[in-house]
Structure formats: structure tokens, C-alpha cells
Design a protein around this motif. Structure first.
Motif, PDB file in Angstrom:
ATOM      1  N   UNK A   9      30.157 -47.482  40.120  1.00 32.34           N
ATOM      2  CA  UNK A   9      31.234 -46.912  39.309  1.00 32.34           C
ATOM      3  C   UNK A   9      30.670 -46.283  38.035  1.00 32.34           C
ATOM      4  N   UNK A  10      29.689 -46.948  37.427  1.00 30.82           N
ATOM      5  CA  UNK A  10      29.075 -46.405  36.206  1.00 30.82           C
ATOM      6  C   UNK A  10      28.397 -45.074  36.479  1.00 30.82           C
ATOM      7  N   UNK A  11      27.713 -44.974  37.606  1.00 27.37           N
ATOM      8  CA  UNK A  11      27.044 -43.716  37.970  1.00 27.37           C
ATOM      9  C   UNK A  11      28.071 -42.609  38.178  1.00 27.37           C
ATOM     10  N   UNK A  12      29.173 -42.921  38.844  1.00 32.56           N
ATOM     11  CA  UNK A  12      30.208 -41.916  39.079  1.00 32.56           C
ATOM     12  C   UNK A  12      30.821 -41.435  37.766  1.00 32.56           C
ATOM     13  N   UNK A  13      31.062 -42.372  36.864  1.00 34.11           N
ATOM     14  CA  UNK A  13      31.638 -41.997  35.565  1.00 34.11           C
ATOM     15  C   UNK A  13      30.669 -41.108  34.792  1.00 34.11           C
ATOM     16  N   UNK A  14      29.392 -41.478  34.790  1.00 32.90           N
ATOM     17  CA  UNK A  14      28.391 -40.678  34.084  1.00 32.90           C
ATOM     18  C   UNK A  14      28.286 -39.280  34.703  1.00 32.90           C
ATOM     19  N   UNK A  15      28.361 -39.213  36.019  1.00 30.93           N
ATOM     20  CA  UNK A  15      28.287 -37.916  36.696  1.00 30.93           C
ATOM     21  C   UNK A  15      29.465 -37.027  36.310  1.00 30.93           C
ATOM     22  N   UNK A  16      30.662 -37.599  36.295  1.00 30.55           N
ATOM     23  CA  UNK A  16      31.843 -36.821  35.926  1.00 30.55           C
ATOM     24  C   UNK A  16      31.736 -36.324  34.485  1.00 30.55           C
ATOM     25  N   UNK A  17      31.270 -37.195  33.588  1.00 33.89           N
ATOM     26  CA  UNK A  17      31.114 -36.794  32.190  1.00 33.89           C
ATOM     27  C   UNK A  17      30.045 -35.711  32.054  1.00 33.89           C
TER      28      UNK A  17
END
Length: 412
Positions: A9-17
Motif C-alpha cells: 500500500x505504501x508503494x502504491x501511495x508513493x507511486x500515485x504521489x
């Protein structure tokens, strides 16, 4: 919640940002957002503690490309697609095949021991233009007509490349048949067009009866998959099915969907496009470190691979430049023919408006025979259809004459 789930989830959030940041700051620093995202991906991939990233081709083909192509085709003016279909068809079929074959010859020469069929397969992978990267040209002053042609090409050329890729793999397995490959291509396109057309019509019929704009948009999100998955199950092109469904939807939406529904569609699809496009380019960058490591252990080496890649780039540009040059000459010649026909069409339209015969005295009349036009004047139904075609023909002529060469910018 497990530690692995938190990391994902952290990786996905960082990718979106990261996608949002690149989209916001890319134009300010004068760098196209896709290129900036690739650079970010390469930078992240070079961090030692980051494991090598590998994407799933099937997931991209079935889960990412259909909604992207559908969204692009919905927003593409159907009239421009019709007007430029000959150019789009040539670029998305003839040019892709020519590029793949010539690149196959180059790869089989440049890479020791590589059979020609595998060279053509590699050429088929890199020969079609990218639907996402095509959006970059909109920001560099290219004419709207050229944009329409290139966007239309990018919607359809993947289907040609995939069929060619399958044919090349079959040839490598000594089971290739030219007529079999041609038949597969025709089957793949026809079945996909039929499915896409049907799904597009059903989509409009259903959504015209849904009053909630949010629910309407959610249904729209499912359409590219409803079109592409059955096509893939029937061994046809799911990408073409998604594109056709989008073209049908885009053409019919203004007549059956309310402005509120269309605005909701546009806003939400733009968000989906932003995330999916950004994810694609980020993944491209992230995979670079793994590719470099593989080349370090390969007999060909990084330097030789870079030289071959540069050669393939030059060959691709040369093939495209030659083909586009011939295409431009054809478009210019067609514009001259339309210039000659414009006055004749305008005269016929003026006579129809005044209730006079379209052909008078000893005039030869347009191609198709004088008798056909005289019969049309005596049949109200035929006359109405002919008048519609004549008005559309005049509008098409005006369109072509505003930008007789697709490379010229249309006058303001």
C-alpha cells in the motif's frame, strides 16, 4: 494487517504521489511528464535496497491498455477518424508491417545467431507508436490534423503488431503460413469490430436509461473490459474491440447522454488516464535496472546492446520518415484534386438550394454518370440522401483544404 500488505500500500501511495508531482511540475521545468516519470523510475530502480521490478505483460495487455485505448477513442472526434481513415489504416497496418520486417532484417544481421523470425518478432514489439507517448505531440505546435492521424494510428497499430508477433513466433516454430497469418489478421479484426460495435451500442442504450451520473460513469469503466475480454476469448483483438466500443460511444454520447453524465465521464476518465499512463512510464523506468543487470551477464554486453538499440532507433526513424514522406505527397495530391472538385460541388449545392437541375445543358457532370443524378432528382428520398452526402462532401473538402498537408498547422 501484515507487513507485506503495508509495504504494498505504501508503494502504491508513493507511486500515485510521484505521478501527481511529475504531472504538476513537468511542464514547469520544460520536460514532458512521461519522460520525467521514466527518469524517476530509473532513479528509484538504481537504489540498492530496491528489488528488480518485472511487469506482467498479460496484466498490461488485458488490464491497462483496453481502458486507455477506450478512453482515447471516446474523446477522438468520429468525423476526423472517418476523414483520415485511409491515412490511419496505412500507418497502423502497412507501416507497422514494413517497420517490423526491416527491423527484423537489421536485428538478424546485428545479433549473431538470431533467426529472422525472432528478429521480426522483436521488430513487431517496437514498431507501433505508443498511444500514451502520442499525447506529447499536442504540446509542440503540430497541426490538429496530424494529431488526429497519429492518435488514430496509435489506437489500431497494436492489433497489427500483436498479430504479426504471433505470426513471427509461429514462423520460428516452422509452422508459419502467409495465408494463415493473413486470415488470422482479418478474423481478429472483423470479430473485434463486431464485438466492439455491439458493446458500444448496448452501452449507450443502457446508460441512456440510468439517471445517476456516478452510476453511469461506473458502468462506463466496465465497457472496455466487456468489449476486450470476449474478443480475446474468441482469439480476436481485444484492443480493437475496446477502440471500436469507444468510437461508437463517443459518437453517440452527445445524443443520448446528458451534459452532466458526459462531464462526469470526462473528469473521471481523465483521472484514470493520469494514473494508468503514469504507472506505465514509472514501470518502464523501474525495469531498466533489471535489464542492465541482465545485459551485464549476457554475452552481448551493455555496450553492444546500446549500439544495437541506437541502430534500431535510426532504422525505425528512417522507415517512418520515408513512409510519412510518401503519405504527405499523397495528401497534397488529394488536396489538389479536391480544389478542382470544390467549385463543381458548390455549384451543384447552389442549384439544389434553388430547386434547379444539378446538371444543366451539355455539362458532363461528376463521375458516376449523368443518368444517376437525373434519377436522383426525380426521387425525393434519393434526392434527400444525395443532398446530405453533398453537404458532407463539401464539409470534408473544406477540412482537407484548410490543412492540405497534415504537417502544416491549420490556419486560425
Amino acid at each position: 494487517m501484515t507487513e507485506l500488505m503495508i509495504e504494498v500500500i505504501a508503494v502504491l501511495v508513493i507511486a500515485v504521489l510521484a505521478i501527481a508531482a511529475a504531472t504538476a511540475f513537468g511542464p514547469k521545468v520544460g520536460v514532458a511528464t512521461p519522460l520525467l516519470l521514466v527518469v524517476i523510475g530509473i532513479g528509484v530502480g538504481l537504489i540498492p535496497m530496491i528489488p528488480n521490478f518485472q511487469s506482467n505483460p498479460e496484466l498490461l495487455l488485458l488490464g491497462v491498455l483496453p481502458p486507455l485505448l477506450y478512453s482515447s477513442s471516446v474523446s477522438m472526434p468520429a468525423m476526423n477518424f472517418r476523414r483520415e481513415f485511409a491515412a490511419i489504416g496505412g500507418l497502423s497496418v502497412v507501416l507497422v508491417i514494413a517497420s517490423a520486417v526491416i527491423l527484423g532484417l537489421f536485428f538478424s544481421w546485428a545479433i549473431p545467431g538470431l533467426p529472422l523470425p525472432w528478429g521480426i518478432a522483436l521488430g513487431a514489439v517496437i514498431s507501433p507508436t505508443d498511444a500514451v507517448a502520442t499525447s506529447i505531440i499536442k504540446k509542440i505546435g503540430v497541426s490538429p490534423r496530424a494529431v488526429s492521424i497519429l492518435e488514430g494510428e496509435s489506437l489500431l497499430n497494436d492489433a497489427t503488431a500483436l498479430v504479426l508477433l504471433k505470426a513471427a513466433i509461429s514462423a520460428a516454430a516452422l509452422s508459419f503460413s502467409f495465408w494463415g497469418a493473413a486470415g488470422n489478421f482479418v478474423y481478429s479484426v472483423l470479430i473485434a469490430v463486431g464485438i466492439g460495435f455491439l458493446v458500444g451500442k448496448v452501452n449507450l442504450w443502457v446508460r441512456a436509461r440510468v439517471s445517476d451520473a456516478t452510476v453511469n460513469t461506473v458502468i462506463g469503466f466496465a465497457v472496455p473490459f466487456v468489449a476486450s475480454l470476449p474478443a480475446e476469448a474468441l482469439q480476436a483483438s481485444g484492443l480493437v474491440a475496446a477502440v471500436v466500443a469507444g468510437l461508437v460511444t463517443g459518437r453517440g454520447a452527445p445524443r443520448v447522454l446528458t451534459p452532466e453524465h458526459r462531464l462526469s465521464d470526462a473528469q473521471n476518465w481523465r483521472t484514470v488516464e493520469l494514473v494508468l499512463e503514469g504507472a506505465l512510464f514509472l514501470m518502464m523506468g523501474l525495469q531498466m535496472s533489471g535489464i542492465v543487470q541482465d545485459l551485464q551477464h549476457d554475452s552481448i554486453g551493455i555496450v553492444a546492446a546500446a549500439v544495437i538499440a541506437a541502430g534500431a532507433f535510426v532504422v525505425t526513424l528512417l522507415v517512418r520518415a520515408v513512409y510519412v514522406g510518401l503519405l504527405m505527397r499523397g495528401l497534397t495530391a488529394r488536396a489538389r484534386r479536391y480544389t478542382e472538385a470544390k467549385d463543381r460541388f458548390a455549384t451543384m449545392k447552389d442549384r439544389l438550394d434553388k430547386g434547379e437541375p444539378m446538371i444543366q445543358g451539355d455539362e458532363k457532370g461528376p463521375p458516376g454518370g449523368r443518368d444517376r443524378f437525373e434519377r436522383a432528382e426525380q426521387d425525393p428520398g434519393r434526392l434527400s440522401q444525395f443532398t446530405t452526402r453533398l453537404v458532407r462532401g463539401l464539409a470534408d473538402i473544406e477540412y482537407y483544404l484548410k490543412a492540405p498537408s497534415a504537417g502544416r498547422k491549420a490556419p486560425c
